[in-house]
Design an enzyme around this catalytic site. Structure first.
Site, PDB file in Angstrom:
ATOM      1  N   SER A 183      15.611  40.975  74.812  1.00 23.10           N
ATOM      2  CA  SER A 183      16.429  40.434  73.729  1.00 23.10           C
ATOM      3  C   SER A 183      17.347  39.329  74.248  1.00 23.10           C
ATOM      4  O   SER A 183      18.012  39.491  75.269  1.00 23.10           O
ATOM      5  CB  SER A 183      17.268  41.577  73.148  1.00 23.10           C
ATOM      6  OG  SER A 183      18.078  41.105  72.106  1.00 23.10           O
ATOM      7  N   CYS A 236      30.304  42.191  69.837  1.00 19.91           N
ATOM      8  CA  CYS A 236      29.674  42.930  70.933  1.00 19.91           C
ATOM      9  C   CYS A 236      30.699  43.432  71.949  1.00 19.91           C
ATOM     10  O   CYS A 236      31.526  42.665  72.441  1.00 19.91           O
ATOM     11  CB  CYS A 236      28.648  42.027  71.615  1.00 19.91           C
ATOM     12  SG  CYS A 236      27.769  42.860  72.939  1.00 19.91           S
ATOM     13  N   CYS A 246      16.859  51.728  77.249  1.00 22.84           N
ATOM     14  CA  CYS A 246      17.549  50.456  77.051  1.00 22.84           C
ATOM     15  C   CYS A 246      18.394  50.202  78.295  1.00 22.84           C
ATOM     16  O   CYS A 246      19.262  51.000  78.627  1.00 22.84           O
ATOM     17  CB  CYS A 246      18.438  50.572  75.805  1.00 22.84           C
ATOM     18  SG  CYS A 246      19.488  49.138  75.542  1.00 22.84           S
ATOM     19  N   ASN A 261      27.434  48.124  64.684  1.00 21.02           N
ATOM     20  CA  ASN A 261      28.175  49.244  65.267  1.00 21.02           C
ATOM     21  C   ASN A 261      29.638  48.877  65.296  1.00 21.02           C
ATOM     22  O   ASN A 261      30.003  47.852  65.876  1.00 21.02           O
ATOM     23  CB  ASN A 261      27.737  49.472  66.712  1.00 21.02           C
ATOM     24  CG  ASN A 261      26.505  50.315  66.779  1.00 21.02           C
ATOM     25  OD1 ASN A 261      26.489  51.451  66.311  1.00 21.02           O
ATOM     26  ND2 ASN A 261      25.462  49.742  67.344  1.00 21.02           N
ATOM     27  N   SER A 269      18.393  37.417  68.899  1.00 24.05           N
ATOM     28  CA  SER A 269      19.548  37.841  68.110  1.00 24.05           C
ATOM     29  C   SER A 269      19.995  36.675  67.253  1.00 24.05           C
ATOM     30  O   SER A 269      20.557  35.700  67.756  1.00 24.05           O
ATOM     31  CB  SER A 269      20.680  38.262  69.048  1.00 24.05           C
ATOM     32  OG  SER A 269      20.228  39.314  69.863  1.00 24.05           O
ATOM     33  N   GLU A 315      25.574  50.564  81.925  1.00 27.03           N
ATOM     34  CA  GLU A 315      25.085  51.750  81.241  1.00 27.03           C
ATOM     35  C   GLU A 315      23.677  51.550  80.738  1.00 27.03           C
ATOM     36  O   GLU A 315      23.193  50.422  80.589  1.00 27.03           O
ATOM     37  CB  GLU A 315      26.024  52.108  80.100  1.00 27.03           C
ATOM     38  CG  GLU A 315      26.355  50.956  79.191  1.00 27.03           C
ATOM     39  CD  GLU A 315      27.532  51.283  78.269  1.00 27.03           C
ATOM     40  OE1 GLU A 315      28.674  51.290  78.754  1.00 27.03           O
ATOM     41  OE2 GLU A 315      27.292  51.519  77.083  1.00 27.03           O
ATOM     42  N   CYS A 353      29.694  36.975  72.124  1.00 26.70           N
ATOM     43  CA  CYS A 353      29.419  37.340  70.727  1.00 26.70           C
ATOM     44  C   CYS A 353      30.553  38.237  70.216  1.00 26.70           C
ATOM     45  O   CYS A 353      30.931  39.209  70.856  1.00 26.70           O
ATOM     46  CB  CYS A 353      28.073  38.064  70.605  1.00 26.70           C
ATOM     47  SG  CYS A 353      26.678  37.071  71.163  1.00 26.70           S
ATOM     48  N   CYS A 379      29.242  40.211  80.359  1.00 30.21           N
ATOM     49  CA  CYS A 379      28.446  39.159  79.718  1.00 30.21           C
ATOM     50  C   CYS A 379      29.334  37.946  79.443  1.00 30.21           C
ATOM     51  O   CYS A 379      30.504  38.076  79.130  1.00 30.21           O
ATOM     52  CB  CYS A 379      27.867  39.687  78.408  1.00 30.21           C
ATOM     53  SG  CYS A 379      26.727  38.559  77.604  1.00 30.21           S
ATOM     54  N   CYS A 389      25.214  50.027  73.446  1.00 34.41           N
ATOM     55  CA  CYS A 389      25.563  49.629  74.805  1.00 34.41           C
ATOM     56  C   CYS A 389      26.878  48.863  74.883  1.00 34.41           C
ATOM     57  O   CYS A 389      27.240  48.141  73.991  1.00 34.41           O
ATOM     58  CB  CYS A 389      24.448  48.817  75.415  1.00 34.41           C
ATOM     59  SG  CYS A 389      23.365  49.887  76.330  1.00 34.41           S
TER      60      CYS A 389
END
Ligand code: SAH
Length: 342
Positions: free
Chosen positions: A192, A120, A106, A291, A215, A93, A117, A113, A333
Site C-alpha cells: 500500500s 494516521c 500486516c 479508525n 491510498s 507493530e 497523513c 513515517c 496500525c
C-alpha cells in the site's frame, strides 16, 4: 570489520561470503536454511555446522532479531497484535488476522513515517528510520513463532510508507519469495502506498506480481492535499496516470483505499467525482471506516460508509468495505506504538 546483517543477504551473496571465509559453498545453503526455514536465532543452534565455522560466522555476521514487547489478542476474532522491540530499542507493530483464505499479516516497513497523513497515527511522532530487510522478515518469522500459525498472505500496510523505503522493501520481497526461504508467492502480497508516483513507475518495471493498493482518500486535489500532504508533490492526475501505467504494464488490477470520514469526503459530490476518476479503470475501491484516533477529530459510521458504497456502486465501480478486525485491541496500525513511545 563491521559485522554483516546475514538475514538480509540473498543466497548467492551469502555463498560468496562463505567462500571468502575459505569454506565450501554448500555450507551457505545449509546456513540459509537454518535462518529462513528452521528460523535459528543464533549460530550456536546450527548443529550440522562445525564449531570452528560457527565461530567464524559469529565474527563476520550478526542475526538481526526483534523481540515481542507486547501481545494483544482479540477475544472476538483471532486477531493478534504484536508490538516488537528492535535491536536499537525502537518499536514497530504488526497484526495477524484470520481471514477465510488463511492467516494474513500486516507488517510495518519504517519506524514512524514522513508522509504526514492527517488521519494516521503512524505519522504523529514523525519518522525515525527505515526498516532493514531482515527486520521485515523477522516481523513474519516472529509472528509465526509466537502464534504457531503460518502466514499465508501479507499486507504492507503497517507503520511507514513502503515505497519511501524502496530498496529494502524490494530486497525483503525477493527474500520472502525465495524458494530456499519462506517461499511466499508475491501474488499473496499487497503493498500500500500513499502515492509516491516516481516509485510506482519503478515498481511497475520490476513486475513482482504483487497487488498494489493506493491510498486515495479524496477525489479532488484541494481536499486530498488537506489530508494528505503528499498530494502537493504528486497530485491526483499524476497519481492516476502512474496507476494506469502500472495496470497496463503489469496486467494487475489496482485497489484504491478510501477511508470514509464523515463530513470530509463522503458526500454525493465526492462519490460523483470518484466515479468520474475511476470509471473504466481495471480497479476496485476498498472503503475503510476511518479508525478514530485520539489525537484527531475524524469520525466515521457504518451508515455513511454503506451509503457511500451504494453511490459508488450505482456509478459502476467495484467496491468492498474493509471488515473491522480486532476492534477490541486497537488493531489499526500505529495505535499501539503511539501508546508505547511518547
Ligand atoms: N503508507 C502506506 C501504508 C500504510 S497505512 C499508505 O499510505 O498506503 C495503510 C492504510 O491505512 C492506508 O490506506 C492509510 O491511509 C490507512 N489509514 C491510516 N490511518 C487510518 C485511519 N485512522 N483510519 C482508516 N485508515 C487509515
Amino acid at each position: 570489520m563491521e559485522k554483516l546483517d546475514i538475514l538480509s543477504l540473498y543466497p548467492d551473496e551469502l555463498a560468496a561470503e562463505i567462500e571468502a571465509l575459505g569454506e565450501k559453498k554448500f555450507r551457505a545453503a545449509q546456513i540459509f536454511n537454518w535462518l529462513h526455514v528452521k528460523r535459528a536465532v543464533s549460530f550456536e543452534e546450527m548443529t550440522n555446522i562445525s564449531l570452528s565455522l560457527r565461530t567464524k560466522l559469529d565474527d563476520r555476521f550478526y542475526i538481526n532479531r526483534l523481540n515481542v514487547a507486547k501481545t494483544l489478542e482479540s477475544s472476538i476474532d483471532n486477531t493478534v497484535k504484536y508490538l516488537y522491540e528492535l535491536s536499537d530499542g525502537n518499536h514497530v507493530e504488526c497484526v495477524l488476522m484470520d481471514y477465510k483464505h488463511g492467516n494474513s499479516l500486516c507488517i510495518s516497513t519504517q519506524v514512524g513515517c514522513k508522509m504526514g497523513c492527517q488521519f494516521c497515527a503512524s505519522t504523529i511522532a514523525g519518522f525515525k528510520r527505515n526498516l532493514e530487510p531482515s527486520e521485515m522478515l523477522s516481523e513474519i518469522y516472529e509472528a509465526e513463532r509466537s502464534s504457531g500459525r503460518k502466514v499465508e498472505s501479507l499486507v504492507l500496510m503497517g507503520i511507514g510508507e513502503p515505497l519511501d523505503n524502496f530498496d529494502n522493501v524490494v530486497r525483503f520481497l525477493k527474500l520472502l519469495s525465495c524458494p530456499e526461504g519462506k517461499n511466499l508467492s508475491l501474488r499473496h502480497v499487497s503493498l500500500s502506498t500513499c502515492g509516491l508516483v516516481d516509485r510506482i513507475y519503478k515498481l511497475a518495471e520490476l513486475k513482482l506480481g504483487l497487488t498494489l493498493s493506493v491510498s486515495l482518500h479524496a477525489a479532488d486535489d484541494k481536499r486530498r492535499s488537506e489530508i494528505m500532504p503528499v498530494n502537493n508533490s504528486y497530485n491526483i492526475e499524476k497519481l492516476l496516470k502512474a496507476c494506469r501505467d502500472y495496470i497496463a504494464s503489469t496486467g494487475r488490477r489496482i485497489s484504491f483505499e478510501y477511508a470514509v470520514i464523515r463530513g470530509v469526503n463522503d458526500s454525493k459530490a465526492d462519490a460523483d467525482k470518484l466515479i468520474g476518476l475511476l470509471k473504466g479503470m481495471n480497479c476496485h475501491v476498498n472503503l475503510i471506516p476511518v479508525n478514530e484516533i485520539k489525537e484527531r477529530d475524524f469520525k466515521s459510521d457504518r451508515r455513511s460508509v454503506l451509503n457511500f458504497q451504494h453511490m459508488l456502486e450505482n456509478g459502476g465501480l467495484n467496491v468492498t468495505v474493509r471488515r473491522t478486525l480486532g476492534s477490541d485491541i486497537n488493531a489499526a496500525c500505529g495505535q499501539l506504538r503511539r501508546e508505547y513511545e511518547i
